[in-house]
Design a protein around this motif. Structure first.
Motif, PDB file in Angstrom:
ATOM      1  N   ALA A  11      38.455  24.413  39.536  1.00 55.00           N
ATOM      2  CA  ALA A  11      38.390  25.870  39.484  1.00 55.00           C
ATOM      3  C   ALA A  11      39.778  26.469  39.675  1.00 55.00           C
ATOM      4  O   ALA A  11      40.513  26.096  40.582  1.00 55.00           O
ATOM      5  CB  ALA A  11      37.451  26.396  40.565  1.00 55.00           C
ATOM      6  N   TRP A  12      40.100  27.407  38.790  1.00 55.81           N
ATOM      7  CA  TRP A  12      41.371  28.141  38.909  1.00 55.81           C
ATOM      8  C   TRP A  12      41.327  29.350  37.988  1.00 55.81           C
ATOM      9  O   TRP A  12      40.948  29.206  36.825  1.00 55.81           O
ATOM     10  CB  TRP A  12      42.571  27.257  38.544  1.00 55.81           C
ATOM     11  N   PRO A  13      41.736  30.536  38.459  1.00 55.99           N
ATOM     12  CA  PRO A  13      41.910  30.943  39.849  1.00 55.99           C
ATOM     13  C   PRO A  13      40.642  31.643  40.317  1.00 55.99           C
ATOM     14  O   PRO A  13      39.622  31.613  39.631  1.00 55.99           O
ATOM     15  CB  PRO A  13      43.083  31.929  39.737  1.00 55.99           C
ATOM     16  N   LEU A  14      40.703  32.336  41.456  1.00 53.63           N
ATOM     17  CA  LEU A  14      39.569  33.107  41.950  1.00 53.63           C
ATOM     18  C   LEU A  14      39.838  34.595  41.774  1.00 53.63           C
ATOM     19  O   LEU A  14      40.943  35.069  42.024  1.00 53.63           O
ATOM     20  CB  LEU A  14      39.325  32.815  43.435  1.00 53.63           C
ATOM     21  N   TYR A  15      38.828  35.331  41.325  1.00 52.43           N
ATOM     22  CA  TYR A  15      38.910  36.782  41.205  1.00 52.43           C
ATOM     23  C   TYR A  15      37.541  37.348  41.534  1.00 52.43           C
ATOM     24  O   TYR A  15      36.602  36.585  41.812  1.00 52.43           O
ATOM     25  CB  TYR A  15      39.370  37.208  39.803  1.00 52.43           C
ATOM     26  N   GLY A  19      43.341  34.819  43.544  1.00 57.05           N
ATOM     27  CA  GLY A  19      43.130  33.998  44.720  1.00 57.05           C
ATOM     28  C   GLY A  19      43.310  32.506  44.475  1.00 57.05           C
ATOM     29  O   GLY A  19      42.838  31.982  43.464  1.00 57.05           O
ATOM     30  N   PRO A  20      43.949  31.794  45.401  1.00 53.82           N
ATOM     31  CA  PRO A  20      44.077  30.346  45.268  1.00 53.82           C
ATOM     32  C   PRO A  20      42.740  29.658  45.530  1.00 53.82           C
ATOM     33  O   PRO A  20      41.907  30.152  46.290  1.00 53.82           O
ATOM     34  CB  PRO A  20      45.099  29.983  46.351  1.00 53.82           C
ATOM     35  N   THR A  33      41.862  37.564  46.423  1.00 52.82           N
ATOM     36  CA  THR A  33      40.405  37.455  46.472  1.00 52.82           C
ATOM     37  C   THR A  33      39.917  36.485  47.532  1.00 52.82           C
ATOM     38  O   THR A  33      38.944  36.762  48.227  1.00 52.82           O
ATOM     39  CB  THR A  33      39.873  37.003  45.098  1.00 52.82           C
ATOM     40  N   SER A  34      40.567  35.324  47.645  1.00 56.57           N
ATOM     41  CA  SER A  34      40.077  34.278  48.545  1.00 56.57           C
ATOM     42  C   SER A  34      40.702  34.326  49.935  1.00 56.57           C
ATOM     43  O   SER A  34      40.632  33.339  50.688  1.00 56.57           O
ATOM     44  CB  SER A  34      40.300  32.899  47.915  1.00 56.57           C
ATOM     45  N   TYR A  35      41.288  35.455  50.304  1.00 57.64           N
ATOM     46  CA  TYR A  35      41.790  35.621  51.676  1.00 57.64           C
ATOM     47  C   TYR A  35      40.636  35.320  52.627  1.00 57.64           C
ATOM     48  O   TYR A  35      39.511  35.815  52.437  1.00 57.64           O
ATOM     49  CB  TYR A  35      42.300  37.047  51.865  1.00 57.64           C
ATOM     50  N   PRO A  36      40.854  34.467  53.640  1.00 58.53           N
ATOM     51  CA  PRO A  36      39.747  33.988  54.482  1.00 58.53           C
ATOM     52  C   PRO A  36      38.836  35.080  55.033  1.00 58.53           C
ATOM     53  O   PRO A  36      37.610  34.917  55.051  1.00 58.53           O
ATOM     54  CB  PRO A  36      40.477  33.244  55.609  1.00 58.53           C
ATOM     55  N   GLU A  37      39.390  36.185  55.450  1.00 61.71           N
ATOM     56  CA  GLU A  37      38.574  37.269  56.000  1.00 61.71           C
ATOM     57  C   GLU A  37      37.619  37.835  54.952  1.00 61.71           C
ATOM     58  O   GLU A  37      36.466  38.169  55.251  1.00 61.71           O
ATOM     59  CB  GLU A  37      39.488  38.376  56.534  1.00 61.71           C
ATOM     60  N   TYR A  38      38.079  37.941  53.706  1.00 59.68           N
ATOM     61  CA  TYR A  38      37.240  38.493  52.636  1.00 59.68           C
ATOM     62  C   TYR A  38      36.116  37.522  52.246  1.00 59.68           C
ATOM     63  O   TYR A  38      35.021  37.948  51.886  1.00 59.68           O
ATOM     64  CB  TYR A  38      38.072  38.798  51.392  1.00 59.68           C
TER      65      TYR A  38
END
Length: 367
Positions: A135-139, A307-308, A326-331
């Motif tokens: 998977a690449w990338p995340l949105y 997002g990574p 997008t993939s920031y841990p808090e989100y």
């Protein structure tokens, strides 16, 4: 519709396309040397970021020449290449649903995870490591406010149930069209109707459209392309919208009065895959491994805000940048992940869920 189609439409609105060969003019597979690769990179800014973060460093490390492809990667195209034994694309980017379809048809190589470093694989989200692709990338699709219509001092909807509540939260609304099947506001409609996020799948299509009946009179436009939603937000034609997070981020960086609500964002991703039987499979496997590296993903995300899929990348990204991703841990704690396999599942009538949704949408939207 795939990342490469959506992101191409998305990026063409903000920059010129990269000069690269299109699939329509590829050479026969027999003319490719074993020392090169043809790789889907996307168009515009996303393509530029892919070239800078992945293509150029990969060439420098391996000596393998990479020809970037900005044209869309179509499902039928890959299937035809493999069946005709004329594979002219070595690494392609395809949507979740298309990746599962291609895997079922047996036209994709298995990813050789034996050449990946353990620390990189451990950092990858589990859904990102499929036998047929990475998977690449995340949105994501997010709720986005015009802050002039919804200032911080005024109550704002934070859930899709509240987005549907037009009396408590009045304002001009827009949602994505369902004409493309997997791109529709399906999960949002169920969340608005009270379905818990962890119980969305298998989705109840009848319930989806019953929920959409309630919001339909209040939607100014069902947008179909990223450029449309960006223009509406830019022109302040809507007060609250469902939008790609990347579109909203571009407007925010330009100073537009826009704010993203990350709660109940719909997480989406696409897969890098390797068509079966190509002339450069071994080199393609090396490129796939290169893309999973945390340092390379971190480099990409600092050029373009997606997002990574390797969480270790966040160790290398400044917090100010990380909070845009997008993939920031808090989100991720409040994100709803799209289930591409469900969209690809086929019923006894021979229709996939994508086909069934498109059929229902085309009938419903004209009512």
């Amino acid at each position: 519709m795939s990342f490469w189609i959506n992101r191409r439409r998305f990026m063409q609105a903000t920059s010129s396309a990269i000069a690269a060969g299109a699939l329509s003019s590829v050479r026969p597979a027999s003319a490719q040397s074993s020392g090169e690769l043809r790789v889907t990179v996307g168009g515009g800014d996303v393509g530029k970021a892919t070239i800078e973060a992945f293509v150029k460093p990969f060439e420098a490390e391996t000596g393998i020449k990479v020809t970037p492809i900005t044209a869309d990667t179509e499902l039928a195209q890959i299937e035809l290449m493999v069946k005709s034994s004329n594979v002219t694309l070595d690494v392609g980017g395809v949507s979740q649903a298309n990746a599962f379809t291609l895997e079922k048809k047996g036209v994709l190589e298995k990813i050789d995870y034996s050449i990946h470093k353990k620390e990189e694989l451990d950092g990858m989200f589990e859904f990102a490591k499929q036998p047929f692709g990475i998977a690449w990338p995340l949105y994501s699709y997010n709720m986005v406010y015009n802050t002039e219509a919804f200032p911080a001092s005024k109550p704002r909807p934070t859930t899709w149930a509240e987005f549907w509540d037009v009396e408590k939260f009045p304002g001009i609304r827009t949602l994505v069209s369902g004409a493309y099947g997997s791109e529709g506001p399906w999960e949002e409609a169920l969340l608005a109707d009270g379905v818990p996020a962890d119980q969305l799948y298998p989705m109840d299509i009848d319930r989806i459209f019953t929920s959409l009946d309630k919001i339909k009179p209040h939607i100014r436009k069902w947008w179909g392309a990223g450029s449309e939603i960006q223009q509406m937000l830019h022109d302040k034609a809507v007060d609250i919208a469902q939008s790609y997070d990347g579109r909203a981020l571009l407007l925010i960086d330009q100073g537009a009065p826009i704010e993203i609500n990350r709660n109940q964002a719909k997480l989406q991703w696409d897969y890098f895959v390797i068509p079966k039987g190509g002339p450069n499979v071994q080199n393609a496997q090396k490129f796939i491994e290169f893309v999973t590296r945390a340092d390379r993903q971190a480099a990409f995300c600092q050029i373009f805000p997606q997002g990574p899929t390797n969480r270790n990348a966040f160790k290398l990204i400044p917090d100010k940048v990380a909070r845009k991703l997008t993939s920031y841990p808090e989100y991720m704690k409040s994100t709803v992940a799209m289930n591409g396999q469900w969209y690809n599942d086929m019923g006894p009538d021979g229709l996939t869920n994508i086909g069934r949704l498109i059929q229902r949408w085309n009938e419903w939207v004209l009512q």
